[in-house]
Every structure is written in C-alpha cells, then in structure tokens.
Design an enzyme around this catalytic site. Structure first.
Site, PDB file in Angstrom:
ATOM      1  CB  THR B 339      -0.940   0.053   1.217  1.00 51.51           C
ATOM      2  OG1 THR B 339      -0.147   0.224   2.389  1.00 51.51           O
ATOM      3  CG2 THR B 339      -1.769  -1.208   1.334  1.00 51.51           C
ATOM      4  CB  CYS B 340       0.000   4.707  -0.979  1.00 53.48           C
ATOM      5  SG  CYS B 340       0.024   4.428  -2.748  1.00 53.48           S
ATOM      6  CG  ASP B 341      -0.233   3.407   5.784  1.00 54.75           C
ATOM      7  OD1 ASP B 341      -1.358   3.802   6.101  1.00 54.75           O
ATOM      8  OD2 ASP B 341       0.735   3.384   6.572  1.00 54.75           O
TER       9      ASP B 341
END
Lengths: 398, 398
Positions: B339-341
């Site tokens: 994810t972009c996390d």
C-alpha cells in the site's frame, strides 16, 4: 451547525469534549436522530466535501486536485468529486476500477503507488491511465514496457517533521537519483513529466512543503525538460491538533514555489485526501462499558482499532469527541475498543477527559472521522462487522 | 512434508529462508501448485488443526479446550473443531452466531470478552450461552440482569513477560478484586465459577502460567466455592522464535497446578487459538518489486499490514519465509507491504535475509500464518481486497 472546519476555534481540544452537540440544523445530526442507525457507523456530509474542494481550488488555483481515493473510497464521495471535476490519485487496480465506474476519465487518474505489479500496470494502461509515479529503476522498466509513452513522475524522499503520521523511508529517493531515473525514463520512451513528494499526512507545519519544492528544483536543474511538481498530500483535518488555516499552507507553498521556480512555474498537482473528507464525517459509537481499575477509568467503545480507528495506532490521530453528557463534570479516561485484543486501546498516553456520568449505552461521536476509517476496517476481526458509511448532503437539506 | 510443527528444528530461523519448499506431498503445496490461486491467499490444512487439537488434548487431558475463534473464524476450521468436540471462546455476537450455525452446542460456548453490550449479553443468554467472563462490577451487574444464573469467571491481570504480544492492562483485575466480584456474583444470583487469566499470546516461556495459577489460588482462598481455572491462551506457533515444545508447557502448568492446588484440583479450561491454527496455514504472496535504496534492499510483497499481516505491527510476529529461489545466495532486506501507507512495513528492525536473485513476480510463502491473519484484513484499504482463505485436508489426500 457544529463547525467542522479545519480552522475551527476549538475551545478545549484536549478535553475530549471539544464541542457541544450541534443544533438540529447539522445534517449529520439530523440523519442520526432520524434514523438511529446501529452503531458504530460513519456518516459523511457530501456538502462539506464539496465546500472543501472549492476552498482548495481557490487557495491553489493552478493546482490540479487529485483526490487520494484511499482516504475514503465511498462511491458517493468519489462520485461527488467526479462531478466537481477532480482528478484522482489511486493506489491499486481496485481504485482505478472504482473511479472509472463512477465516471472519472482515465486521463484524470494518476497511479500514485510506486509499488505496482507488472500486470496491474498493463491493465491500467489498457484502461487509459497515462500518469504513473515511480521511484526505482525496476518499476520504471516495467512502466516502459507495459505503459509506453506514459507520463512518469519520480517521488523524492523529504523530511516529514511536523506530520502526525510520517512516512518513514518506504517511498521516494534522492533528488540525484530522481534525475537519473527521469533521464532513463526518457531514454526508455516514457514522458519524464516531473517530481512528486509527500510532506507527511496531517502535516501541521505549513512550511513543510519547502523541503519538497526545493528538492524538486534540484531535480529540474539536473534534468531540464521536466514540467510538473506534485505537491502530494498532507493538508490537515480538524483533530485535537491546532492545525493552521488552509490560507497559511497556500501562502507558504506559494512562497516556496516563487523562491525556487520564480516565473518558470511548473504545472502543479496536489493530492488531498484527509483534507477533503476528514472533517466531512462523524463516527457515531456507543459506550459498551465504563469500569474503574486501580489506576484509571476505562471507557470501552464499540469502535476500536480494528473496525475503523486504525489511525489511533501510536495515538497518531486524536479525534475530537462529543457525548450526550457534555456539560457534566469531566475526568481523565483511558479509551479502548471492544475487542479481546490488548492492542485495541485508542488513547492511554494522550490525555482525554470525558463526563464522569458517562455509562454503557451512551453515545460518543468522533468528529472529523471521514478519512482513513471505514476502508481500514477489518472484515471480521473478533466477529465484529466492518464500519458502514452513510452519506447525506447538507446542501439539499438547507 | 514440510515440518510445520511448533517444535520444528528450524536451521536458520532468522535468515528468512528457514526451510526449502516442502516435497509435493505437502497438501498445501499440492493445492497451490494445482490451482495457482491469485495471490495473496491463505491455505489452511485442516489435518494440522486436527493433529494439534489431539496433541493438546493428550498434553492437558483434563483441560476443556475452548478454541479462541478470533484466531481463525473460517467456517471449515470452526466446523472441524465442532466435529472434534471442542468448546469455543467467543468475543462477540457474530462469533456466537458462527459457532451455532456450524453446529456447536450453546453450552459449549464461553463468552470470553469482558467488554459486552447489555443487548449482546441478553441475546447470548437467549441463545443458550451460559459461561461468561467478567472483570468489572458494571459488567457483572449486566450479566446478573441479562443472564441470570449463568456461570461467571473473573479475569485477573497477570505478568505477560515472555509474550511476543503482551496484553497491557486492558483486561483483568487484581486477585482481591476478583474475589470481591465473584462474591458479588453469587449475591446477584449468578454462579461464581472460577478465575481466568491470559499469559500473553505467543508466550515463549512455559513457566509463565505460574503467575496466573498462583493468582487463581489466591482468589480461591479468598472465595471458597470456586471450582474452575481458565488457563487462557498463549501457546505458541512456529515463527522465527525458538518456542519450546508443547510438553514443556504442559509439564510446567502441571507443576504449578500441583504446587497451588494439590489434590484439590479445579476444573480446567484452556483457550488455544494460535496454537491450533497458526501452523496449519501458509500464506502465499508475490513479490511486487525489489528495489535498492542507498541503505537497503527493499522487497515489497502483495501482502502487508492491512490485508492480512496485522501482527507484524511492532514486528511482534516474525513469520518464517519460503521462496522459489531458496538456495541462492542471500542478503539482508527490508520487507514491506503493497500500500501507499508508510506504516505498511513488515520488517525493518528484524533481520531478514532473502535470495539476492529475488525479483518481481516471484512467490514468497509465509509459513505458520494460519492465525490472526485473514480475519484482520481490511475491507478495501488502498483498494486491495481482503485475504481469501482456502482449506485443504491433508488426511484425505494421504
């Protein structure tokens, strides 16, 4: 109505009882009063999303607004932003499909994840997506092969000081490496478009964008022909933090752009997520139990880290609370979620005070909970259902 | 077949390439080879669950085994344990419904969550549930009103040293408080049954149960008439930890019981979750990207903290890994999710080594991933789907 704006003057932010319940003209309160939905649930006011979008468009008039879909992928929210003319920052094939299904044009979709499977790049390209983030050579070579000719922007790693949820070092590279990658992009038949950075989510320092804009300038100097700077996300929502007003962010960003780019101003992208939807949502929960240990009063809610409040990890995001008993005397509490998991504690270091009269069955609203809540919910951890989202439109009710 | 037992002699536990791929007789490997399911996915071998259940029944012959449903609520797993005669430790109405739907008898269900809504207690009682945990007076009064006559056990707070995922102070009270609550339970018309404790999940010290058994003795002394000790969970699965064999745990528990209860031995409950299902599962993932930063080689998988590996938070649980390229030279890596996390990083402090030849598209199996994975998955964070679970039965294939 309850003031949900990021610049709200919240009288007692760390008390946990920041505001009394809004008058009945608040469309979210109206919805909750009328329908009495089972808790926990999230209610989003699309009128607030719309207002935030327009405010941001005014504040950064030449910035193309790419909504970070991950913040809240509720179809009504994404559909509203399609109607407003937004572009979209997506992280996955699932988010691309969602945006396309809701009417977004593929050319308005930016595949912002630097971590992409080859087949997902090919699929996005086949769907018409033409903007891609990158930060590594292996990813760039995949883009060249599966999305020939696409615009690519390279993410640089910048200081996240001031952010409540800094990124660490997972994404981005040095400006020197970015310049080399963008040069290679051109050699591989891609369109080396520009530079992106992220100042860290819920960034409380309006000057934080200076690092990224300065870094972008270095990349532009090393690799002439670039033409876009992606300012990323980071604009705040109204938690118990004292976040400055949007105008302060816009002014500091403008000053940095002028300092580093003068009149050779690049195209601008901005990727707000939290800022557009955070303050639009109220999460209604119920007190399950209030109990006294030797040291603390524990308030257990029916919402916790695993069914919507993932961002309370490390107590990073501190929501403002509203209860039915606001106005009664308050005392310190530890706030925790409903599962049998010892880590399902919301706030034990952050000082929260809640009415001493609070008891099981009472309602507690978490304000500004529209971002990074429902879509984080677990499917069934401990047998609890995911957090449902309802949408209202305050403009239609006024 | 690949040895998935907790006592496996893993040759190179911290290398991240602990074992070579098992021979084709491993039913999970057979399933994966035959069906090539999309990744990520979890495959659980019911024969391993069955074997673990029988081993535990032999090791603690007078302990009533209450499976902690939260560890893996897959219907096939719960159904298998119903068939084996297990009882069930549940956390919510959802888990009660699941167990009943799969044939569990209500009298074999223990409502083990000390945090319960009044209406959920009433509903459980109406469904025939008659065992309830508590640790506070407000909860006890709800039980007395909504589940009159039910058996209650009080959870005491004990030292969790040695646990990879300690509970903190969310649950349990002092032995003195427990005695007072159980006395009150009797006065309120409930059946004061006994004492529970939890030594902390993935407890690597077999002597850790001593604290809880000693505390239970104190409660029994203060409140004669009690007759049950619930030993909780904590038995391990085979991660990179060097967990002692089950026999060591059984022996140390037996010694503590003898020390504190002698021949006035109480009824025993035990609540294994991880120990029954952890080693029964293999999570197959795919490498999305391998990239080199200035400092590290980053390996990004299509599985991360938000779609199944929640227990890598704080790097608490360190899964053993298996790749297609095991045997090639290895080097240190940082492992991260898709994810972009920025927090979606699995291991950056724990030293993992993976083959230097590893690249995007390669498969990485996480071993002993049957517990606390799929049911933690987010519904759609970043647009990624929840982790699916497939079940096989190795006994049917041999």
């Amino acid at each position: 109505m309850t003031d949900l704006s990021a610049t709200a003057s919240v009288t007692d932010r760390l008390s946990g009882t920041a505001e009394a319940a809004g008058p009945a003209t608040d469309p979210i309160v109206q919805f909750l009063d009328r329908h009495q939905p089972e808790t926990p649930c999230l209610v989003v006011d699309l009128a607030v999303v719309r207002e935030r979008y327009r405010q941001l468009r005014s504040a950064l008039p030449d910035g193309r607004i790419c909504y970070a879909v991950k913040a809240n992928p509720t179809p009504e929210v994404v559909g509203e932003l399609v109607a407003l003319g937004a572009s979209f920052d997506v992280a996955s094939p699932g988010e691309i499909d969602l945006c396309l299904a809701l009417g977004a044009a593929p050319e308005d979709i930016s595949y912002g994840n630097t971590i992409k499977k080859r087949r997902d790049v090919a699929r996005a390209h086949a769907q018409g997506v033409r903007m891609f983030a990158t930060d590594s050579e292996p990813d760039l070579r995949v883009l060249a092969e599966e999305a020939p000719g696409a615009r690519v922007f390279c993410r640089v790693l910048v200081d996240n000081t001031g952010s409540r949820t800094p990124f660490g070092k997972k994404f981005g590279c040095s400006p020197e490496r970015a310049a080399a990658l963008l040069r290679l992009a051109g050699e591989l038949g891609l369109d080396p478009w520009g530079v992106s950075f992220h100042s860290g989510s819920q960034q409380l320092d309006p000057a934080a964008w200076e690092h990224g804009i300065a870094a972008a300038r270095r990349v532009f100097d090393a690799e002439p022909g670039l033409r876009m700077v992606n300012l990323g996300g980071g604009l705040p929502a109204a938690y118990t933090d004292q976040a400055p007003p949007l105008a302060d962010y816009a002014r500091r960003i403008e000053e940095s752009l002028t300092r580093h780019f003068g009149d050779r101003r690049p195209e601008l992208l901005v990727e707000p997520g939290r800022h557009l939807v955070g303050d639009a949502g109220v999460l209604r929960s119920e007190v399950v139990l209030v109990s006294e240990s030797d040291e603390h009063r524990w308030v257990y809610l029916d919402i916790g880290r695993y069914n919507g409040l993932a961002e309370t990890e490390g107590e990073a995001i501190t929501y403002r609370l509203r209860t039915d008993r606001d106005g009664d005397p308050t005392g310190p509490v530890v706030l925790a979620g409903p599962t049998c998991d010892g880590d399902d504690v919301l706030y034990q270091r952050t000082r929260y005070e809640l009415p001493v009269t609070l008891r099981g069955g009472d309602r507690v609203d978490l304000l500004s909970a529209g971002a990074y809540t429902a879509s984080y919910s677990s499917v069934s951890f401990n047998g609890f259902a995911p957090l449902p989202t309802y949408c209202v439109d305050g403009d239609e009710r006024r």
